[in-house]
Structures are given as C-alpha cells and as structure tokens.
Motif scaffolding. Structure first.
Motif: not given
Length: 52
Positions: A1-8, A10-18
């Motif tokens: 899944m591309d977490y960058a598509l999830v709106p709103s 935090a960058n920290e969450a995006l980095e960790k989930w990715s």
C-alpha cells in the motif's frame, strides 16, 4: 500500500508505515510515535477505498 495516498497523516507516520509495512490497522496503531489522528485517517481511507 502507498501510505502517501492517505490524506492528513503526519510525516512521521508515513515514514514509519512505509518502512515497517504493518499488515493490520492494529499493528499500525502499536508502532511507537504513531498518534491516534493518524490511525483515524488511515482507517477512514481504508473504509472509503473498500466502498468503491
């Protein structure tokens, strides 16, 4: 899944989930540093994606 598509989220969450690639919403919530707003945004995104 591309977490960058999830709106709103935090960058920290995006980095960790990715990096960690959680398999479930529960796993995503248990990652240190992830806040409840990020989990809510991910949940809403997943539900809306399933409905289409």
């Amino acid at each position: 899944m591309d977490y960058a598509l999830v709106p709103s989220i935090a960058n920290e969450a995006l980095e960790k989930w990715s990096r960690l690639r959680p398999a479930t919403l529960g796993q995503a919530a248990r990652i240190p540093g992830i806040n409840p707003a990020d989990i809510s945004a991910l949940h809403i995104y997943l539900v809306s994606r399933k409905a289409t």
